[in-house]
Write a protein that holds these residues in place. Structure first.
Motif, short mmCIF file in Angstrom:
data_model
loop_
_atom_site.label_atom_id
_atom_site.label_comp_id
_atom_site.label_asym_id
_atom_site.label_seq_id
_atom_site.Cartn_x
_atom_site.Cartn_y
_atom_site.Cartn_z
N LEU A 289 42.48 47.15 43.20
CA LEU A 289 42.35 45.81 42.84
C LEU A 289 42.91 45.72 41.54
O LEU A 289 43.18 44.78 40.52
N ARG A 290 43.12 47.24 40.55
CA ARG A 290 43.07 47.15 39.29
C ARG A 290 42.17 46.15 38.42
O ARG A 290 41.57 45.70 37.22
N ILE A 291 40.91 45.95 38.80
CA ILE A 291 39.85 45.62 38.25
C ILE A 291 38.52 47.09 37.39
O ILE A 291 38.12 47.50 38.26
N ALA A 292 38.76 46.61 36.44
CA ALA A 292 37.71 47.44 35.07
C ALA A 292 36.46 47.02 34.85
O ALA A 292 35.49 47.88 34.67
N ALA A 293 35.75 46.46 35.70
CA ALA A 293 35.01 45.99 35.44
C ALA A 293 33.54 46.43 36.10
O ALA A 293 33.84 46.99 37.12
N PRO A 294 32.44 46.46 35.44
CA PRO A 294 31.65 47.41 35.60
C PRO A 294 30.77 47.09 37.12
O PRO A 294 30.45 46.18 37.67
N LEU A 295 30.91 48.14 37.72
CA LEU A 295 29.89 48.00 40.09
C LEU A 295 28.89 48.39 39.38
O LEU A 295 28.32 48.95 38.69
N TYR A 296 27.89 47.75 39.68
CA TYR A 296 26.31 47.59 39.98
C TYR A 296 25.89 47.08 41.65
O TYR A 296 27.13 46.73 42.62
N ILE A 297 25.05 47.35 42.65
CA ILE A 297 24.79 47.13 43.71
C ILE A 297 23.40 46.55 43.31
O ILE A 297 22.43 47.06 42.58
N SER A 298 23.13 45.93 44.36
CA SER A 298 22.34 45.06 44.63
C SER A 298 20.79 45.78 45.34
O SER A 298 20.89 46.74 45.70
#
Length: 542
Positions: free
Chosen positions: A219-228
């Protein structure tokens, strides 16, 4: 703006949250490969809002994938188990009490070695480094790279576990290690069980997290990924890949956190009604009340942090077992019926009467009673008002009994109804002062993921005869707050949301086990090491 995604067994929900506003939401079918379902959900959000991907500040994902893998005994690795507690810790060997199918799937090689501590800090026996090296070599020769290391009272003193980990890495550099003092609480067996489960999920966790990252990359999303994780706070994707067991209870937790956010209530009972069950939990200061008992996960007793949830077998797809012609009778005694416990689940969209099928469900009865309008009510079988009233009354009794199980006082409490099946709750229940149905209640789980915060847990044994209580608590609160900030939490938002003190009569003086939790909103950065998520227990001062 932040995107929250909750990957369930049937649906993948996603929301876009801007500050305190839910801007968009969607439900998409969960895909077998996980990533395409996430992609579909996020694409739907982007299309609704027309926002650019560089406007997204973060993405948080909650998933039940690890829970399902454990319950179904699929995609699990064999584990090398090293316990440092001999000779006193040999009475109950590892995997005691496990379901035989799960134990045979996971159990690789078990090593009962000298080591561990007593509750007062004395050594049970000295660590034998040679035997640890031998164990590592056996695992390497057997191609068992996931190794669980536990030690008696490791949360009080983790030095033996850490030294054993160093030795294993020296002998077997490719090994993936799970250390018990970073996962569970003081009880050895339950903490060891949690650690073994974590090790067994390691390879799956790497694949699942990589799948999440692949979806965002596409998706070309550079935002950081977090997991709950289980307590409603965030961990980095890297940390989740290392400690997947910390995310097993995130589903109900996300729903409860979402309920608190959407309703504005910080102290209330939450009923999250899905297609199969109604999960009932309690909000305390905006967070789920944690269970004080050992959590049973897939038939295994564990003691890591889990929400206190009561699962009731009543959901939108729950079957109503009754003789259909008898539903017309105005004499309720002529129509015997049973509610559940089986459910149509995702099949409700084609097998219930509302959608052209021939199976009576709780949703059919709720629509007939006027609780909601969806599907085609003209296809419902004839039902008398008396029978409908009786079925609704029995469902209400089930919900009221569940509410009573979770309350800690006789006083009426506010109740927040969320989930796609929350129509079953009706407008009144004995035991609650009000029923709140917030906007976007059907995707509360994804909202809970989107608003996740940074958290810090500290657990310490303190002798109040040596350190005055006020001074000790202030010191611990300060340390917890500093840990939240160091992990990326915004300093001005940090607060202490839980303090628990338990007097330990078997230790000298006024020895007390203190547990507290601090949380803060996500800032601009987040530490991949997630030190605030590690259980820190300081050894009792002699």
């Amino acid at each position: 703006m932040r995107i929250g995604v909750d990957v369930g067994g049937t649906n993948t929900d996603a929301v876009l949250v801007d500050g305190a506003t839910v801007v968009a939401s969607t439900k998409q079918p969960t895909s077998a490969d996980i990533s395409s379902g996430i992609t579909s959900a996020v694409v739907a959000i982007l299309e609704q809002t027309n926002i650019q991907t560089d406007s997204i500040g973060s993405i948080t994902i909650g998933t039940t994938h690890f829970t399902n893998a454990l319950v179904q005994s699929t995609e699990l690795d064999q584990v090398g188990i090293i316990r440092l507690a001999s000779p006193s810790g040999e009475a109950l060997p590892p995997l005691t009490g496990w379901p035989s199918s799960l134990a045979s799937r996971i159990g690789g090689n078990t090593f009962l070695l000298p080591g561990g501590y007593e509750v007062d800090g004395r050594e049970i026996s000295a660590l034998d480094e040679r035997l640890v090296r031998d164990a590592a070599q056996v695992c390497q020769q057997s191609s068992i790279k996931n190794i669980a290391i536990s030690s008696a009272f490791a949360p009080l003193n983790a030095s033996m576990e850490m030294r054993a980990a160093e030795i294993v890495k020296q002998e077997f550099p490719q090994a993936t290690l799970s250390l018990s003092h970073l996962i569970g609480r003081i009880g050895l067996i339950e903490r060891e069980n949690s650690t073994i489960i974590n090790a067994a999920l390691s390879s799956l966790a790497e694949r699942v997290i990589a799948s999440f990252q692949s979806a965002l990359k596409d998706l070309r999303i550079a935002a950081p990924l977090y997991i709950s994780q289980n307590d409603g706070t965030l961990i980095s994707a890297a940390y989740a890949a290392q400690y997947p067991v910390m995310t097993i209870g995130s589903g109900p937790t996300n729903s409860m956190r979402g309920a608190a956010f959407l309703s504005g209530l910080r102290n209330a009972v939450v009923m999250d009604v899905g297609g199969t069950t109604c999960d009932i939990g309690v909000l305390v200061n905006g967070y789920p009340r944690e269970s004080s008992l050992s959590a049973n996960i897939g038939g295994v007793r564990t003691n890591f942090r889990t929400p206190d949830i009561y699962a009731l077998g009543l959901g939108g797809g729950t079957r109503i077992h009754a003789d259909v012609p008898a539903l017309r009778s105005s004499d309720v005694s002529e129509c015997t019926f049973e509610i559940g416990p089986d459910s149509l689940g995702y099949k409700i969209s084609r097998e219930s009467y509302l959608f052209g099928g021939s199976t009576l469900t709780a949703s059919d009865v709720a629509v007939r009673a006027g609780f909601a309008k969806f599907g085609d009510s003209s296809q419902l079988p004839p039902m008398s008002e008396e029978v409908v009233t009786a079925i609704i009354a029995k469902m209400r009794t089930m919900l009221e009994d569940g509410l009573d199980r979770m309350k800690t006082s006789i006083d009426d409490v506010p109740l927040v109804a969320v989930g796609g099946g929350s129509i079953l709750i009706g407008d009144q229940l004995r035991g609650c002062s009000s029923i709140v149905r917030p906007p976007h209640a059907s995707v509360a789980n994804a909202v809970g993921a989107a608003i996740g915060q940074i958290g810090s847990h500290i657990e310490q044994l303190v002798d109040y005869d040596q350190i005055p209580r006020d001074i000790a608590l202030d010191h611990l609160k300060q340390r917890a707050s500093e840990r939240v900030i160091s992990a990326g939490g915004r300093a001005e938002t940090v607060e202490i949301v839980e303090v628990e003190e338990v007097l330990l009569s078997y230790l000298p003086g006024r020895s007390t086990q203190v547990r507290l939790k601090a949380v803060g909103d996500l800032g601009s950065s987040f530490s991949d090491s997630s030190p605030t998520q590690e259980l820190e227990v300081i050894r009792h001062a002699n």
